[in-house]
Design a protein around this motif. Structure first.
Motif, short mmCIF file in Angstrom:
data_model
loop_
_atom_site.label_atom_id
_atom_site.label_comp_id
_atom_site.label_asym_id
_atom_site.label_seq_id
_atom_site.Cartn_x
_atom_site.Cartn_y
_atom_site.Cartn_z
N SER A 159 -12.14 7.59 15.94
CA SER A 159 -10.95 7.00 15.32
C SER A 159 -9.68 7.76 15.67
O SER A 159 -8.58 7.22 15.61
CB SER A 159 -11.12 6.93 13.80
N TYR A 160 -9.82 9.04 16.01
CA TYR A 160 -8.65 9.80 16.44
C TYR A 160 -8.07 9.22 17.73
O TYR A 160 -6.85 9.20 17.93
CB TYR A 160 -9.00 11.27 16.62
N VAL B 192 2.27 -12.73 8.94
CA VAL B 192 1.15 -12.55 8.02
C VAL B 192 1.07 -11.08 7.56
O VAL B 192 1.01 -10.18 8.40
CB VAL B 192 -0.18 -12.94 8.69
N PRO B 193 1.08 -10.82 6.24
CA PRO B 193 0.90 -9.44 5.76
C PRO B 193 -0.47 -8.92 6.19
O PRO B 193 -1.50 -9.49 5.83
CB PRO B 193 1.00 -9.56 4.24
N THR B 194 -0.47 -7.86 6.96
CA THR B 194 -1.71 -7.33 7.54
C THR B 194 -1.79 -5.83 7.31
O THR B 194 -0.79 -5.13 7.47
CB THR B 194 -1.78 -7.64 9.04
N ILE B 195 -2.98 -5.36 6.96
CA ILE B 195 -3.22 -3.93 6.79
C ILE B 195 -4.29 -3.51 7.79
O ILE B 195 -5.42 -4.00 7.77
CB ILE B 195 -3.71 -3.60 5.36
N TYR B 196 -3.91 -2.63 8.70
CA TYR B 196 -4.85 -2.07 9.67
C TYR B 196 -5.41 -0.77 9.10
O TYR B 196 -4.66 0.13 8.74
CB TYR B 196 -4.16 -1.82 11.00
N ARG B 197 -6.74 -0.70 9.00
CA ARG B 197 -7.40 0.46 8.40
C ARG B 197 -8.05 1.32 9.48
O ARG B 197 -8.80 0.82 10.32
CB ARG B 197 -8.44 0.01 7.37
N ILE B 198 -7.77 2.63 9.43
CA ILE B 198 -8.35 3.58 10.38
C ILE B 198 -9.16 4.61 9.60
O ILE B 198 -8.63 5.30 8.73
CB ILE B 198 -7.26 4.30 11.20
N ASN B 199 -10.44 4.70 9.92
CA ASN B 199 -11.33 5.65 9.26
C ASN B 199 -11.35 6.95 10.07
O ASN B 199 -12.05 7.06 11.07
CB ASN B 199 -12.74 5.06 9.14
N MET B 200 -10.59 7.93 9.62
CA MET B 200 -10.44 9.17 10.37
C MET B 200 -11.63 10.11 10.22
O MET B 200 -11.63 11.20 10.79
CB MET B 200 -9.16 9.89 9.93
N ALA C 204 -6.04 14.14 0.61
CA ALA C 204 -6.16 12.98 1.48
C ALA C 204 -7.60 12.47 1.57
O ALA C 204 -8.56 13.24 1.59
CB ALA C 204 -5.65 13.31 2.87
N ASP C 205 -7.70 11.16 1.64
CA ASP C 205 -8.97 10.49 1.91
C ASP C 205 -8.94 10.06 3.38
O ASP C 205 -8.25 9.11 3.74
CB ASP C 205 -9.14 9.27 1.00
N ALA C 206 -9.66 10.78 4.21
CA ALA C 206 -9.61 10.53 5.65
C ALA C 206 -10.14 9.15 6.01
O ALA C 206 -9.88 8.65 7.10
CB ALA C 206 -10.40 11.60 6.40
N THR C 207 -10.88 8.52 5.10
CA THR C 207 -11.39 7.17 5.38
C THR C 207 -10.33 6.11 5.09
O THR C 207 -10.54 4.94 5.42
CB THR C 207 -12.64 6.87 4.53
N GLY C 208 -9.23 6.51 4.49
CA GLY C 208 -8.22 5.54 4.06
C GLY C 208 -6.86 5.78 4.65
O GLY C 208 -5.91 6.11 3.94
N VAL C 209 -6.75 5.65 5.97
CA VAL C 209 -5.44 5.67 6.64
C VAL C 209 -5.10 4.22 6.99
O VAL C 209 -5.84 3.55 7.71
CB VAL C 209 -5.47 6.55 7.90
N PHE C 210 -3.98 3.74 6.47
CA PHE C 210 -3.63 2.34 6.61
C PHE C 210 -2.26 2.18 7.27
O PHE C 210 -1.35 2.99 7.06
CB PHE C 210 -3.58 1.66 5.23
N VAL C 211 -2.14 1.12 8.06
CA VAL C 211 -0.84 0.73 8.62
C VAL C 211 -0.52 -0.66 8.10
O VAL C 211 -1.25 -1.62 8.36
CB VAL C 211 -0.86 0.73 10.16
#
Length: 349
Positions: A299-300, A286-294, A255-262
């Motif tokens: 970010s938790y 609208v197609p949207t990607i929410y990015r969470i940098n874990m 896993a890349d903890a910087t790349g968690v997407f919704v």
């Protein structure tokens, strides 16, 4: 993967939004258009149940003294128990003639009866009741115990009142949606929301069509997790962090903890409320990607407060070293130079 999503967002016409405290608060605080704002009138509106064609009324006329039109052995009154409102919206009483009652309340009809008898009866009084309500009804179908036609009481009835008359829903409130059609307007709301938010428990009106459907909300978790799959909401709300935990958590080696997407098709009204620019020419969501940098501890908390919606997809990207190892393994299969490939990979790792 994270870099590729960012680079391709412009040409593919989707948004990439980095999740922070403002985004989380804005998403959680947004109130979408529901049944309350779509159908409810201003103020504490209680609909008045008016009489319609086919209704059956009971009319009792009283006089103040003996010797009047309605005097008899039983006293100075006469009861007419089953008067049907005809197709012209009228009823007929002795000495009164035809009285138009369609659209009138029982109290208004009483006043009309008294007016029609003025000068004929001795200080007449009238009492009008609806014996059977054939016109002032709503239709309830779908996943309820007793679907059918339900008459509306004079004091009015709310959505939950009608559902209760039908014996309640067959499934959990978090898995049940209510669709209300009124004329050409239509609105949909989750039953749980109707229960929890009084403004969504609106008064129903004559002719409303209500459909209750079982539609469990689902989300998908993909990528570098232990158990990628489609999951059903097992609680009223599911956070991004809970979704990852339900999938067994991140795969530490991949896993890349910087790349968690919704991934979500977002309502433009929500993006407007968040002051996020997007292609206004695009129709629909609208197609949207929410990015969470874990990688960041805060970010938790964002992931814990980021609530998923129906049909959301959570994707955990692979670390760059994992992608490189895939390429090198393909090279090793093609060339057979296992030793050289392993050495090359070690230098990247």
């Amino acid at each position: 993967m994270s870099v590729e999503i960012e680079q391709q967002s412009v040409q593919n016409d989707y948004l990439v939004v980095d999740v922070d405290a403002d985004i989380v608060d804005g998403l959680n605080g947004f109130n979408p258009v529901g049944l309350g704002s779509r159908f409810r009138k201003s103020g504490n509106y209680t609909p008045i149940s008016a009489v319609g064609v086919g209704d059956i009324l009971s009319v009792t006329v009283f006089e103040a003294d003996n010797g009047g039109l309605f005097s008899g052995e039983s006293g100075n009154s006469a009861n007419f128990p089953n008067i049907v409102v005809d197709r012209d919206g009228q009823i007929s009483l002795p000495y009164s003639g035809a009285i138009t009652v369609k659209g009138k309340t029982p109290v208004e009809i009483q006043n009309l009866v008294v007016s029609s008898l003025e000068g004929k009866a001795i200080q007449p009084q009238a009492l009008v009741n609806v014996v059977r309500n054939e016109s002032n009804v709503v239709t309830l179908n779908g996943d309820v115990t007793k679907p059918g036609l339900y008459p509306l009481p004079t004091k009015g009835a709310r959505l939950l009142d009608i559902v209760a008359l039908a014996g309640g829903t067959k499934f959990a409130a978090r898995e049940t949606f209510v669709t209300l059609q009124r004329g050409k307007r239509q609105g949909v709301q989750l039953m749980k929301t109707i229960i929890e938010q009084p403004n969504e428990n609106i008064y129903v009106s004559r002719g409303d069509r209500i459909f209750v459907s079982h539609d469990p909300q689902r989300y998908t978790v993909l990528g570098a997790v232990q158990k990628p799959s489609v999951y059903t909401f097992d609680a009223a709300t599911i956070s991004a962090l809970e979704a990852i935990a339900a999938a067994g958590g991140l795969q530490d080696a991949r896993a890349d903890a910087t790349g968690v997407f919704v991934f979500r098709y977002e309502d433009p009204a929500i993006l407007d409320s968040l002051n996020i620019s997007y292609n206004k020419m695009r129709l629909g969501k609208v197609p949207t990607i929410y990015r969470i940098n874990m990688k960041h501890a805060k970010s938790y908390f964002y992931a814990q407060s980021f609530h998923l919606r129906d049909k959301d997809s959570v994707f955990v990207s692979n670390a760059r070293s994992v992608e490189i190892s895939k390429v090198l393994r393909l090279l090793s299969q093609a060339t057979g130079s296992v030793g050289n490939v392993v050495g090359t990979y070690n230098r990247f790792d």
